[in-house]
Design an enzyme around this catalytic site. Structure first.
Site, mmCIF file in Angstrom:
data_model
loop_
_atom_site.group_PDB
_atom_site.id
_atom_site.type_symbol
_atom_site.label_atom_id
_atom_site.label_comp_id
_atom_site.label_asym_id
_atom_site.label_seq_id
_atom_site.Cartn_x
_atom_site.Cartn_y
_atom_site.Cartn_z
ATOM 1 N N ASP A 46 19.582 45.259 82.729
ATOM 2 C CA ASP A 46 19.361 46.485 81.955
ATOM 3 C C ASP A 46 17.865 46.801 81.836
ATOM 4 O OD1 ASP A 46 20.106 48.700 80.517
ATOM 5 O OD2 ASP A 46 20.193 47.645 78.600
ATOM 6 N N ARG A 86 14.494 52.888 81.307
ATOM 7 C CA ARG A 86 13.362 52.877 80.366
ATOM 8 C C ARG A 86 12.064 52.505 81.070
ATOM 9 N NH1 ARG A 86 15.818 48.922 76.377
ATOM 10 N NH2 ARG A 86 17.430 48.858 77.974
ATOM 11 N N HIS A 100 15.511 52.137 89.208
ATOM 12 C CA HIS A 100 16.602 51.452 89.919
ATOM 13 C C HIS A 100 16.085 50.884 91.244
ATOM 14 C CE1 HIS A 100 19.461 52.644 86.959
ATOM 15 N NE2 HIS A 100 19.445 53.928 87.263
ATOM 16 N N LEU A 109 24.412 29.679 97.657
ATOM 17 C CA LEU A 109 24.707 30.464 96.445
ATOM 18 C C LEU A 109 25.816 31.491 96.694
ATOM 19 C CD1 LEU A 109 23.453 31.393 93.521
ATOM 20 C CD2 LEU A 109 22.553 33.262 94.870
ATOM 21 N N ARG A 127 21.404 39.116 79.366
ATOM 22 C CA ARG A 127 21.187 40.556 79.389
ATOM 23 C C ARG A 127 19.694 40.815 79.239
ATOM 24 N NH1 ARG A 127 24.449 45.393 77.242
ATOM 25 N NH2 ARG A 127 23.061 47.092 77.783
HETATM 26 C C1 FPP Z 1 21.043 49.447 83.811
HETATM 27 O O1 FPP Z 1 19.798 50.040 83.526
HETATM 28 C C2 FPP Z 1 21.161 49.268 85.248
HETATM 29 C C3 FPP Z 1 22.106 49.838 86.021
HETATM 30 C C4 FPP Z 1 23.137 50.743 85.481
HETATM 31 C C5 FPP Z 1 22.143 49.623 87.461
HETATM 32 C C6 FPP Z 1 21.628 48.312 87.935
HETATM 33 C C7 FPP Z 1 21.219 48.506 89.312
HETATM 34 C C8 FPP Z 1 20.185 47.902 89.914
HETATM 35 C C9 FPP Z 1 19.425 46.795 89.330
HETATM 36 C C10 FPP Z 1 19.749 48.349 91.251
HETATM 37 C C11 FPP Z 1 20.765 48.291 92.291
HETATM 38 C C12 FPP Z 1 21.330 46.955 92.418
HETATM 39 C C13 FPP Z 1 21.811 46.488 93.529
HETATM 40 C C14 FPP Z 1 22.452 45.159 93.563
HETATM 41 C C15 FPP Z 1 21.677 47.267 94.770
HETATM 42 P P1 FPP Z 1 19.754 51.428 82.746
HETATM 43 O O2 FPP Z 1 19.658 52.513 83.753
HETATM 44 O O3 FPP Z 1 20.916 51.503 81.830
HETATM 45 O O4 FPP Z 1 18.406 51.276 81.968
HETATM 46 P P2 FPP Z 1 18.065 51.898 80.538
HETATM 47 O O5 FPP Z 1 18.913 51.142 79.538
HETATM 48 O O6 FPP Z 1 16.622 51.582 80.401
HETATM 49 O O7 FPP Z 1 18.350 53.355 80.630
#
Ligand code: FPP
Length: 253
Positions: A22, A26, A39, A133, A193
């Site tokens: 997460d 932000r 991302h 892994l 998390r």
């Molecule tokens: C949460 O952050 C993250 C996600 C919804 C997507 C996680 C994806 C990645 C780490 C990149 C792609 C991964 C792979 C394996 C290709 P958020 O957007 O909710 O962050 P925020 O809480 O700061 O808004």
């Protein structure tokens, strides 16, 4: 192998580490750049964390890359996340093969764009015999959806059984878990998390029953091997009691 300091009462490394990655949005917003950039940076971090987990000797690492609820995000963000996946996997394949990483997924892939499904299946097939892994990408995954699917399977099996009553009587926690999508995964030992919030967000609900929870304030794009090592150290000092009392689980002299 990176060493995780030990102290009396330490337990083994967690077999299965699960991470809610997460904080991408932000991280980007703090820099005044599009969320998608967060991302993208987060996807690069995945590479480093897989490598660190492999070196630390973790058996199974599951990453929450896209939840069942994430479809409701702005369409452009959903598209970008799917495109990232399609871009990242072929790029990571060489490293996965070199490290013996075996890839699998958790969740309903059928709703993902066909291109993303294809890239995933190629990577899963190519890495299927690797012995290192086990990397599990959780995609279109929701813990409630997984439990509901298992409940439907149980209902179906009960309906077609010759003796529904004894079939149900013989269904225990383990047999029910065996009907779940996670049936071939080790039970989650440590659930991390990032991003400073304190929620499970529909991740691994069944195994969360007794997983050790670890919340890290760091935003996912800033996550590094040292953060994972800190989580493993903390885990090694926790006493897992599974409902028992300390005297029952403490190691004997
Ligand atoms: C949460 O952050 C993250 C996600 C919804 C997507 C996680 C994806 C990645 C780490 C990149 C792609 C991964 C792979 C394996 C290709 P958020 O957007 O909710 O962050 P925020 O809480 O700061 O808004």
């Amino acid at each position: 192998m990176v060493s995780v300091a030990r102290s009396p009462g330490d337990q083994q490394l967690p077999k299965h580490v699960a991470i809610i990655m997460d904080g991408n949005g932000r991280w980007a917003e703090m820099r005044g750049i599009p969320r998608v950039e967060g991302h993208r940076r987060g996807a690069n971090v995945v590479n480093d964390v897989v490598k660190a987990a492999h070196e630390l000797g973790v058996e199974c690492l599951s990453l929450y890359a896209f939840s069942s609820e994430n479809w409701s995000r702005p369409k452009s963000e959903v598209r970008a996340l799917m495109a990232l996946l399609s871009w990242l996997l072929p790029k990571q394949l060489e490293q996965m093969m070199a490290q013996g990483v075996r890839l699998s997924t958790l969740g309903d892939l059928s709703q993902l764009p066909l291109r993303t499904q294809k890239v995933l299946h190629q990577a899963i097939n190519k890495t299927q015999n690797n012995q290192g892994l086990h990397l599990v990408l959780c995609l279109n995954y929701g813990g409630q959806q997984e439990i509901l699917a298992a409940a439907k399977e149980l209902a179906l099996q009960t309906l077609i059984s010759n003796d529904p009553q004894s079939f149900l009587a013989q269904t225990h926690l383990e047999t029910f878990r065996a009907m779940m999508w996670r049936n071939e995964l080790p039970v989650v030992d440590l659930l991390i998390r990032t991003g400073g919030e304190y929620r499970i967000s529909n991740f691994h609900l069944w195994d969360a029953a007794y997983a050790e929870l670890y919340f890290d304030a760091v935003l996912w794009p800033d996550y590094q091997a040292e953060h994972l090592i800190a989580a493993l150290k903390e885990y090694s000092n926790r006493e897992r009691r599974f409902g028992l009392i300390s005297a029952q689980v403490a190691p004997h002299e």
